[in-house]
Design a protein around this motif. Structure first.
Motif, PDB file in Angstrom:
ATOM      1  N   THR A  10       0.811  -1.214   0.000  1.00  0.00           N
ATOM      2  CA  THR A  10       0.000   0.000   0.000  1.00  0.00           C
ATOM      3  C   THR A  10       0.848   1.269   0.000  1.00  0.00           C
ATOM      4  N   GLU A  11       2.121   1.160   0.371  1.00  0.00           N
ATOM      5  CA  GLU A  11       2.980   2.346   0.406  1.00  0.00           C
ATOM      6  C   GLU A  11       3.408   2.807  -0.987  1.00  0.00           C
ATOM      7  N   GLN A  12       3.258   1.949  -1.990  1.00  0.00           N
ATOM      8  CA  GLN A  12       3.806   2.314  -3.298  1.00  0.00           C
ATOM      9  C   GLN A  12       2.774   2.315  -4.425  1.00  0.00           C
ATOM     10  N   SER A  13       1.509   2.014  -4.118  1.00  0.00           N
ATOM     11  CA  SER A  13       0.485   1.974  -5.171  1.00  0.00           C
ATOM     12  C   SER A  13      -0.841   2.467  -4.629  1.00  0.00           C
ATOM     13  N   GLY A  14      -1.658   3.046  -5.531  1.00  0.00           N
ATOM     14  CA  GLY A  14      -2.992   3.494  -5.160  1.00  0.00           C
ATOM     15  C   GLY A  14      -3.962   2.336  -5.053  1.00  0.00           C
ATOM     16  N   PRO A  15      -5.140   2.566  -4.474  1.00  0.00           N
ATOM     17  CA  PRO A  15      -6.075   1.463  -4.218  1.00  0.00           C
ATOM     18  C   PRO A  15      -6.589   0.768  -5.467  1.00  0.00           C
ATOM     19  N   LYS A  16      -6.899   1.518  -6.523  1.00  0.00           N
ATOM     20  CA  LYS A  16      -7.385   0.874  -7.744  1.00  0.00           C
ATOM     21  C   LYS A  16      -6.305   0.015  -8.386  1.00  0.00           C
ATOM     22  N   GLN A  17      -5.079   0.517  -8.365  1.00  0.00           N
ATOM     23  CA  GLN A  17      -3.965  -0.262  -8.918  1.00  0.00           C
ATOM     24  C   GLN A  17      -3.755  -1.549  -8.108  1.00  0.00           C
ATOM     25  N   GLN A  46       7.758   6.876  -2.368  1.00  0.00           N
ATOM     26  CA  GLN A  46       6.768   5.819  -2.592  1.00  0.00           C
ATOM     27  C   GLN A  46       5.401   6.427  -2.889  1.00  0.00           C
ATOM     28  N   GLY A  47       4.997   7.419  -2.122  1.00  0.00           N
ATOM     29  CA  GLY A  47       3.898   8.284  -2.509  1.00  0.00           C
ATOM     30  C   GLY A  47       2.477   7.819  -2.278  1.00  0.00           C
ATOM     31  N   HIS A  48       2.242   6.716  -1.550  1.00  0.00           N
ATOM     32  CA  HIS A  48       0.874   6.214  -1.366  1.00  0.00           C
ATOM     33  C   HIS A  48       0.682   5.673   0.052  1.00  0.00           C
ATOM     34  N   ALA A  49      -0.573   5.600   0.464  1.00  0.00           N
ATOM     35  CA  ALA A  49      -0.945   4.914   1.698  1.00  0.00           C
ATOM     36  C   ALA A  49      -2.465   4.817   1.783  1.00  0.00           C
ATOM     37  N   PRO A  50      -3.122   4.112   0.855  1.00  0.00           N
ATOM     38  CA  PRO A  50      -4.574   3.921   0.947  1.00  0.00           C
ATOM     39  C   PRO A  50      -4.918   3.014   2.123  1.00  0.00           C
TER      40      PRO A  50
END
Length: 328
Positions: A10-17, A46-50
């Motif tokens: 989850t730290e490196q990708s968005g939820p849909k991905q 990394q840029g994400h955390a959904p």
């Protein structure tokens, strides 16, 4: 037989991905999928955390066969254990019995956001022990009142219980945590291929008369790419936080802290601990340390969102074939 999993990072990708990757990983034949549960990435790059639980609910509906797991949730500060019990029971229903609740004592990076003091490691383990006890009580479906050292539960009951009980896997790191959690959890989670830890876990469970079919679940980062230099660059940019070790990783509160702590980590330092590039045999060799240490389940982390689709399309299936042949 050793089982191989895919990590929903989850730290490196968005939820849909992440949902798309989960569907692809199931189609390619991964045995299980684990999801990190973060409020913040390790590094800003990394840029994400959904939200992991929302994402896993979507994954449960988008997949059919693959087993799912939190790797790991901290049910003590950011979440109250009564809330985690409800989330886990609901997810197990959505997943038709494919979910395992992986729990751990957490990292300051994620837990400090609710404004509570970050406890010492021994206190964190004691809090986790009590949290697991509460979750177990709520999984019975009975009305629970609890007043413990760290938590209170006031007339709580889970109204939607799954037909298949939720198994609990606990992250442990030493003799004290093995003694604490081997009677409370069904399975072991560990981040290093430590054969003595695995032996100690099985011995502790046997001594208390518990079943001997406990799974041992590990995780290893890899950075596959047809261009090794690109793989090393990506691993250094996104995964150099790994170099600090868990004693450091558990206590730093922000991405800026991780950036500062790893500012002198060089690309070659990262490449020496994470297999990078197109050589599948090198990845197999690194992963083999886990099954040699007695791990039954090993989840792969393909570093970086960039190149994730290409990894799944080009490398994942032949890598799985090589891993299964080598572990047989």
């Amino acid at each position: 037989m050793t089982r191989f999993g895919y990590t929903l990072m989850t730290e490196q990708s968005g939820p849909k991905q992440l949902v798309e990757y989960a569907v692809s990983a199931e189609r390619l034949g991964f045995d299980f999928e684990v999801s990190s549960d973060h409020y913040s990435p390790w590094l800003a790059a990394q840029g994400h955390a959904p939200n992991a639980w929302t994402t896993l609910g979507a994954v449960a509906q988008a997949t059919e066969r693959v087993e799912l797991m939190t790797y790991v949730t901290c049910p003590t500060i950011r979440y109250h254990p009564a809330v985690v019990a409800q989330q886990a029971a609901t997810l197990q229903i959505l997943a038709d019995g494919r979910f395992t609740l992986g729990v751990g004592s957490g990292e300051n990076l994620n837990e400090h956001v609710v404004g509570q003091r970050w406890p010492t490691v021994l206190r964190r383990q004691d809090m986790l022990r009590e949290a697991v006890q509460i979750i177990r009580e709520l999984f019975t479906g009975e009305l629970v009142d609890w007043k413990g050292e760290y938590f209170e539960v006031d007339s709580a009951r889970l109204w939607d219980l799954p037909d298949v009980p939720v198994a609990i896997a606990a992250a442990v790191s030493g003799e004290r945590s093995v003694e604490t959690f081997s009677p409370l959890a069904d399975h072991l989670i560990a981040v290093e291929p430590d054969a003595d830890l695995v032996k100690g876990w099985h011995g502790a469970r046997k001594a208390t008369g518990l079943p001997g079919d406990s799974r041992v679940i590990g995780q290893i980062p890899i950075c596959w790419d047809t261009d090794r230099d690109a793989a090393v660059t990506r691993a250094h940019e996104q995964f150099r936080w790994f170099a600090g070790g868990w004693n450091v990783n558990a206590d730093l509160p922000t991405t800026a802290g991780f950036a500062g702590a790893t500012q002198f980590v060089k690309p070659d330092d990262v490449a020496s601990s994470i297999p990078c590039g197109p050589d599948l045999d090198a990845i197999v060799e690194a992963v083999s340390e886990y099954w040699k240490a007695g791990f039954t389940d090993i989840a792969l982390v393909q570093v970086g969102d960039e190149g994730q689709d290409r990894f799944l399309k080009e490398a994942a299936q032949p890598l799985l074939e090589k891993l299964r042949a080598a572990a047989a």
